[in-house]
Structure formats: structure tokens, C-alpha cells
Scaffold this motif. Structure first.
Motif, PDB file in Angstrom:
ATOM      1  N   VAL A  81       8.134   6.426  -1.933  1.00  0.00           N
ATOM      2  CA  VAL A  81       6.897   6.217  -1.181  1.00  0.00           C
ATOM      3  C   VAL A  81       5.772   5.745  -2.093  1.00  0.00           C
ATOM      4  O   VAL A  81       5.058   4.782  -1.793  1.00  0.00           O
ATOM      5  CB  VAL A  81       6.486   7.511  -0.443  1.00  0.00           C
ATOM      6  CG1 VAL A  81       5.095   7.360   0.168  1.00  0.00           C
ATOM      7  CG2 VAL A  81       7.501   7.846   0.640  1.00  0.00           C
ATOM      8  N   THR A  82       5.591   6.431  -3.226  1.00  0.00           N
ATOM      9  CA  THR A  82       4.481   6.071  -4.113  1.00  0.00           C
ATOM     10  C   THR A  82       4.679   4.681  -4.722  1.00  0.00           C
ATOM     11  O   THR A  82       3.714   3.937  -4.915  1.00  0.00           O
ATOM     12  CB  THR A  82       4.321   7.112  -5.235  1.00  0.00           C
ATOM     13  OG1 THR A  82       5.553   7.255  -5.952  1.00  0.00           O
ATOM     14  CG2 THR A  82       3.948   8.473  -4.655  1.00  0.00           C
ATOM     15  N   ARG A  83       5.949   4.338  -5.012  1.00  0.00           N
ATOM     16  CA  ARG A  83       6.215   2.997  -5.543  1.00  0.00           C
ATOM     17  C   ARG A  83       5.815   1.929  -4.525  1.00  0.00           C
ATOM     18  O   ARG A  83       5.177   0.931  -4.872  1.00  0.00           O
ATOM     19  CB  ARG A  83       7.695   2.854  -5.899  1.00  0.00           C
ATOM     20  CG  ARG A  83       8.036   1.547  -6.608  1.00  0.00           C
ATOM     21  CD  ARG A  83       9.522   1.434  -6.885  1.00  0.00           C
ATOM     22  NE  ARG A  83      10.007   2.542  -7.684  1.00  0.00           N
ATOM     23  CZ  ARG A  83      10.892   3.441  -7.257  1.00  0.00           C
ATOM     24  NH1 ARG A  83      11.390   3.358  -6.024  1.00  0.00           N
ATOM     25  NH2 ARG A  83      11.294   4.413  -8.050  1.00  0.00           N
ATOM     26  N   GLN A  84       6.160   2.141  -3.260  1.00  0.00           N
ATOM     27  CA  GLN A  84       5.815   1.186  -2.212  1.00  0.00           C
ATOM     28  C   GLN A  84       4.303   1.089  -2.018  1.00  0.00           C
ATOM     29  O   GLN A  84       3.754  -0.005  -1.876  1.00  0.00           O
ATOM     30  CB  GLN A  84       6.492   1.589  -0.897  1.00  0.00           C
ATOM     31  CG  GLN A  84       7.987   1.356  -0.862  1.00  0.00           C
ATOM     32  CD  GLN A  84       8.341  -0.119  -1.039  1.00  0.00           C
ATOM     33  OE1 GLN A  84       7.757  -0.988  -0.384  1.00  0.00           O
ATOM     34  NE2 GLN A  84       9.261  -0.396  -1.939  1.00  0.00           N
ATOM     35  N   ALA A 129      -3.689   4.550   7.637  1.00  0.00           N
ATOM     36  CA  ALA A 129      -4.833   3.787   7.142  1.00  0.00           C
ATOM     37  C   ALA A 129      -4.378   2.757   6.111  1.00  0.00           C
ATOM     38  O   ALA A 129      -4.840   1.606   6.112  1.00  0.00           O
ATOM     39  CB  ALA A 129      -5.875   4.734   6.541  1.00  0.00           C
ATOM     40  N   ALA A 130      -3.454   3.173   5.228  1.00  0.00           N
ATOM     41  CA  ALA A 130      -2.936   2.244   4.222  1.00  0.00           C
ATOM     42  C   ALA A 130      -2.199   1.085   4.885  1.00  0.00           C
ATOM     43  O   ALA A 130      -2.343  -0.074   4.477  1.00  0.00           O
ATOM     44  CB  ALA A 130      -2.000   2.994   3.272  1.00  0.00           C
ATOM     45  N   LYS A 170       5.348  -1.015   8.161  1.00  0.00           N
ATOM     46  CA  LYS A 170       6.338  -0.631   7.144  1.00  0.00           C
ATOM     47  C   LYS A 170       5.916   0.634   6.391  1.00  0.00           C
ATOM     48  O   LYS A 170       6.766   1.445   6.006  1.00  0.00           O
ATOM     49  CB  LYS A 170       6.563  -1.784   6.167  1.00  0.00           C
ATOM     50  CG  LYS A 170       7.220  -3.019   6.794  1.00  0.00           C
ATOM     51  CD  LYS A 170       7.457  -4.095   5.766  1.00  0.00           C
ATOM     52  CE  LYS A 170       8.192  -5.299   6.356  1.00  0.00           C
ATOM     53  NZ  LYS A 170       7.378  -5.975   7.386  1.00  0.00           N
ATOM     54  N   ILE A 171       4.631   0.808   6.155  1.00  0.00           N
ATOM     55  CA  ILE A 171       4.153   2.016   5.474  1.00  0.00           C
ATOM     56  C   ILE A 171       4.111   3.184   6.449  1.00  0.00           C
ATOM     57  O   ILE A 171       4.546   4.300   6.129  1.00  0.00           O
ATOM     58  CB  ILE A 171       2.771   1.770   4.838  1.00  0.00           C
ATOM     59  CG1 ILE A 171       2.890   0.748   3.713  1.00  0.00           C
ATOM     60  CG2 ILE A 171       2.177   3.079   4.313  1.00  0.00           C
ATOM     61  CD1 ILE A 171       1.567   0.369   3.070  1.00  0.00           C
TER      62      ILE A 171
END
Length: 279
Positions: A20-23, A66-67, A76-77
Motif C-alpha cells: 500500500v505505501t509503495r503504491q 482523498a488520495a 485503484k487506491i
């Protein structure tokens, strides 16, 4: 963030968080935004954005939504919300939840408090607030949230799962959280007792024989034919699929059901306990 702090020693959660953090970082950098600029755009502080991208904080659903909007990810997020939400629970809770979802039959005996699958939110909070050494407020909320999430399996629409609960009468008499909390909890028991796939029995205190003096436990009978036992002690909880141990607890549970009142005869005792919370 509270209960959304990441457990650094949880390998499964760590793997999800790394993905998740990488994306999130890739999408942010592709948009040409610094952490400060991105935080301002989604209305979160730079420090929080940094903590999320370093895997120290689990992003909440609203953070991911929000992201997704700001970065133009087209869903996708946001699609990662379900996996991310699951890992905020402790690993043992996740493992137990998965076992309960796989079980075709769940049998549980409780001697000190109402079983977790039957607890109201306020009752569960009172149980965790009673822990000593005391849990922090965030830890209490994390445990309550996890417990309530497990209760989804009681829904009749989830399949042909069968539940059997034997509650020691003492659990109806102990006013966890106060009289109002206990009243709502007993009302909840009466509601659950009406479900066609639930047998709720009470083991009266005046019984001369109680085969459950060794403590609370549960049995999960899985689709593949395996039986898993979950037993609790003051300092730890233990899961085992060893047939030697599960057979002993299966025999013990059968004895407890025989010693308890039938589901039909248990209702008047539960109703009597409810009436006592109103006096």
C-alpha cells in the motif's frame, strides 16, 4: 490515528502495508507532489503523510479515498481499503475471525463474561476497560472494533453456520459496565436467542455439577472436517487442532450442554435477569 497504528512485528500486516505505501508513494511522486503538498491537498499533515509512507501508520478509508481523488487514481487506491482495514486488528484476532468464518459449527462455553460474538459495544468496552494492567484508550477501541467486526458471522445470510453458546449464570448476574449496559446486553441475548441457527443455554449456579470449572473455551468445526479448539487463560490464549485435546473439550462441551438448561428453558432465566436490571 488511534487503532490504525501499524504493528511492526506482524509479518502479514507488514506485507500489506509495504504494498500500500509503495503504491501511495509512486502515485504521489508521479503527480509531482511533495509530502507537504500532498498532505495539504488531502487535508492531512505532512507528518502523517510521512508516517503512512514509512509504514508506521495505517491509512484510514477516508485517507485513501482523498488520495484516490487528488491523485486521479480512478478507484485503484480506494480499492485497497478492505485489505488495509483488516490489518488494523491484532493478528490473533484476524486469525480467529478467519477460523470463525470457515466454521460450519461454533460451540462456546463462557464462565466469566458474555461471549464476544454476543456482546454489545458498550459491554465489550466495559470488559476491556476492566483489564489490569489497564489498556490505553486506543487499545480499548482497537479491541472493541475488532470484536464487533467478528459478529458479522451471526447474520443468517452468511450461510448454514450453526452456533451453540453455553453461558454460566454468573455472566448474567455480573453487571459489567453498570445496570444500563447490562440491561442492553441481556436484551441482545434475547434477540440472538431467536435466531434459528443459534442455541443459547444457561448453566444455573445451583447445579451441583459444572464440567466447565477449568475456564472458558470454544470449539470451531471447520468445513474440511477439522475441529479447532480455542482456550483462554489469564495471561494467554491458545489455539490447537490436536485431536487428543479437541476430543477432550468436545466431550466436556457435551457434558456442559447436558448440565445446562435447554435453550427454551434458558429464556425465562435470561428474562428474569433482565427484569432485575430494571428494579
Amino acid at each position: 490515528m488511534g487503532e490504525w497504528e501499524a504493528g511492526l512485528d506482524d509479518e502479514e500486516a507488514g506485507a500489506v502495508m509495504r504494498t500500500v505505501t509503495r503504491q501511495l508513494k509512486l502515485w504521489r511522486e508521479a503527480a509531482g507532489l511533495t509530502q507537504a503538498e500532498f498532505g495539504a491537498a488531502i487535508k492531512y499533515g505532512e507528518e502523517l503523510v510521512s508516517s503512512v509512507e514509512r509504514g508506521r501508520r495505517i491509512p484510514r478509508p477516508e485517507y485513501l479515498d482523498a488520495a484516490d481523488e487528488v491523485l486521479g487514481a480512478g478507484g485503484k487506491i480506494s480499492a485497497m481499503k478492505k485489505d488495509v482495514a483488516e490489518i488494523r486488528y491484532p493478528k490473533m484476532v484476524r486469525d480467529l475471525k478467519n477460523l470463525e468464518e470457515e466454521a460450519v459449527e461454533l460451540c462456546a462455553y463462557n464462565t466469566s463474561v458474555i461471549h464476544g460474538l454476543l456482546q454489545t459495544e458498550d459491554y465489550a468496552r466495559a470488559v476491556f476497560n476492566a483489564h489490569r494492567p489497564a489498556l490505553t484508550e486506543d487499545e480499548v477501541e482497537q479491541q472493541v472494533t475488532a470484536r464487533l467486526a467478528r459478529q458479522e458471522i451471526l447474520d443468517l445470510m452468511t450461510g448454514r453456520r450453526v452456533f451453540s453458546f453455553v453461558q454460566c449464570e454468573s455472566t448474567l448476574r455480573r453487571p459489567m459496565g453498570g445496570r444500563m449496559v447490562m440491561r442492553q446486553q441481556i436484551e441482545r441475548l434475547l434477540e440472538v436467542a431467536q435466531l434459528r441457527n443459534v442455541d443459547l443455554q444457561v448453566l444455573p449456579l445451583d447445579r451441583e455439577v459444572n464440567s466447565g470449572t477449568g475456564g472458558s473455551f470454544r470449539l470451531l468445526k471447520l468445513k474440511r472436517g477439522t475441529t479447532v479448539a480455542f482456550s483462554e487463560s489469564p495471561l494467554s490464549s491458545r489455539v490447537t487442532a490436536d485431536p487428543k485435546e479437541t476430543t477432550v473439550l468436545d466431550i466436556r462441551y457435551g457434558a456442559l450442554r447436558a448440565q445446562a438448561l435447554s435453550p427454551q428453558d434458558s429464556l425465562p432465566l435470561i428474562e428474569k435477569a433482565l427484569g432485575e436490571t430494571r428494579t
